[in-house]
Design a protein around this motif. Structure first.
Motif, PDB file in Angstrom:
ATOM      1  N   ASN A 164       0.833  -1.202   0.000  1.00 36.45           N
ATOM      2  CA  ASN A 164       0.000   0.000   0.000  1.00 36.45           C
ATOM      3  C   ASN A 164       0.870   1.255   0.000  1.00 36.45           C
ATOM      4  O   ASN A 164       0.558   2.225  -0.680  1.00 36.45           O
ATOM      5  CB  ASN A 164      -0.954   0.019   1.199  1.00 36.45           C
ATOM      6  CG  ASN A 164      -2.131  -0.898   1.012  1.00 36.45           C
ATOM      7  OD1 ASN A 164      -2.570  -1.147  -0.104  1.00 36.45           O
ATOM      8  ND2 ASN A 164      -2.655  -1.415   2.102  1.00 36.45           N
ATOM      9  N   ASN A 165       1.963   1.220   0.755  1.00 35.07           N
ATOM     10  CA  ASN A 165       2.894   2.365   0.782  1.00 35.07           C
ATOM     11  C   ASN A 165       3.562   2.563  -0.570  1.00 35.07           C
ATOM     12  O   ASN A 165       3.722   3.685  -1.027  1.00 35.07           O
ATOM     13  CB  ASN A 165       3.937   2.195   1.877  1.00 35.07           C
ATOM     14  CG  ASN A 165       3.355   2.377   3.262  1.00 35.07           C
ATOM     15  OD1 ASN A 165       2.347   3.052   3.436  1.00 35.07           O
ATOM     16  ND2 ASN A 165       3.979   1.765   4.247  1.00 35.07           N
ATOM     17  N   ILE A 166       3.945   1.472  -1.229  1.00 32.92           N
ATOM     18  CA  ILE A 166       4.535   1.566  -2.563  1.00 32.92           C
ATOM     19  C   ILE A 166       3.521   2.160  -3.519  1.00 32.92           C
ATOM     20  O   ILE A 166       3.821   3.055  -4.290  1.00 32.92           O
ATOM     21  CB  ILE A 166       5.012   0.182  -3.071  1.00 32.92           C
ATOM     22  CG1 ILE A 166       6.217  -0.295  -2.264  1.00 32.92           C
ATOM     23  CG2 ILE A 166       5.364   0.236  -4.560  1.00 32.92           C
ATOM     24  CD1 ILE A 166       6.608  -1.730  -2.551  1.00 32.92           C
ATOM     25  N   GLY A 167       2.300   1.627  -3.460  1.00 32.42           N
ATOM     26  CA  GLY A 167       1.239   2.111  -4.343  1.00 32.42           C
ATOM     27  C   GLY A 167       0.941   3.582  -4.131  1.00 32.42           C
ATOM     28  O   GLY A 167       0.729   4.332  -5.068  1.00 32.42           O
ATOM     29  N   ASP A 168       0.944   4.025  -2.871  1.00 31.31           N
ATOM     30  CA  ASP A 168       0.673   5.431  -2.548  1.00 31.31           C
ATOM     31  C   ASP A 168       1.765   6.333  -3.109  1.00 31.31           C
ATOM     32  O   ASP A 168       1.507   7.435  -3.573  1.00 31.31           O
ATOM     33  CB  ASP A 168       0.551   5.636  -1.038  1.00 31.31           C
ATOM     34  CG  ASP A 168      -0.698   4.994  -0.469  1.00 31.31           C
ATOM     35  OD1 ASP A 168      -1.611   4.662  -1.250  1.00 31.31           O
ATOM     36  OD2 ASP A 168      -0.748   4.794   0.769  1.00 31.31           O
ATOM     37  N   ASN A 169       3.001   5.842  -3.084  1.00 27.67           N
ATOM     38  CA  ASN A 169       4.117   6.635  -3.589  1.00 27.67           C
ATOM     39  C   ASN A 169       4.125   6.722  -5.105  1.00 27.67           C
ATOM     40  O   ASN A 169       4.696   7.642  -5.667  1.00 27.67           O
ATOM     41  CB  ASN A 169       5.457   6.074  -3.087  1.00 27.67           C
ATOM     42  CG  ASN A 169       5.628   6.268  -1.592  1.00 27.67           C
ATOM     43  OD1 ASN A 169       5.055   7.182  -1.013  1.00 27.67           O
ATOM     44  ND2 ASN A 169       6.406   5.419  -0.970  1.00 27.67           N
ATOM     45  N   ASN A 170       3.511   5.729  -5.790  1.00 27.88           N
ATOM     46  CA  ASN A 170       3.459   5.723  -7.257  1.00 27.88           C
ATOM     47  C   ASN A 170       2.264   6.505  -7.783  1.00 27.88           C
ATOM     48  O   ASN A 170       2.175   6.743  -8.965  1.00 27.88           O
ATOM     49  CB  ASN A 170       3.402   4.291  -7.797  1.00 27.88           C
ATOM     50  CG  ASN A 170       4.731   3.588  -7.659  1.00 27.88           C
ATOM     51  OD1 ASN A 170       5.763   4.228  -7.485  1.00 27.88           O
ATOM     52  ND2 ASN A 170       4.726   2.274  -7.732  1.00 27.88           N
ATOM     53  N   ALA A 171       1.329   6.851  -6.918  1.00 29.77           N
ATOM     54  CA  ALA A 171       0.098   7.520  -7.377  1.00 29.77           C
ATOM     55  C   ALA A 171       0.326   8.975  -7.682  1.00 29.77           C
ATOM     56  O   ALA A 171       1.244   9.609  -7.424  1.00 29.77           O
ATOM     57  CB  ALA A 171      -0.996   7.370  -6.326  1.00 29.77           C
TER      58      ALA A 171
END
Length: 127
Positions: free
Chosen positions: A120-127
């Motif tokens: 989720n943290n990775i995804g948030d950083n890619n958004a």
């Protein structure tokens, strides 16, 4: 609030990994004349080693962004797909992934939940 089940966490992990991989935004192979390259709606998260290999099911190194056409082609031409993956990852990384795909242990619920937080943290950083 209900306690999360292993199935619900599995589904969340699958969705999050797919979202992260498809955020690459283009087909990483381009193997077919019908390759849609960057049409996000047709991009899919393809696993190098099948999702049945639980130890690498959510390993981002075991995933590649493919268009639907190239994904289908890879399933029908596994030798060509494997050759591509070995060139893409390199022989050493491919062999390491192959070894990780065949472990002796299984995912524990707390491990799955920790991985979901990380993804989720990775995804948030890619958004």
């Amino acid at each position: 609030m209900r306690k999360p089940t292993k199935t619900s966490v599995t589904n969340k992990l699958d969705r999050e990994c797919s979202r992260i991989v498809r955020s690459i935004g283009f087909c990483q192979w381009g193997a077919t004349k019908n390759c849609t390259k960057g049409d996000y709606e047709l991009l899919q998260c393809a696993h190098i080693f099948s999702r049945t290999y639980k130890s690498v099911r959510w390993d981002l190194k075991n995933m590649i962004c493919l268009c639907a056409s190239c994904h289908f082609y890879g399933h029908n031409n596994p030798t060509r797909f494997t050759e591509f993956v070995k060139r893409y990852l390199g022989e050493v990384e491919y062999q390491m992934l192959d070894q990780r795909a065949n472990p002796t242990s299984h995912w524990k619920m707390y491990q799955m939940q920790e991985l979901l937080k990380t993804l989720n943290n990775i995804g948030d950083n890619n958004a």
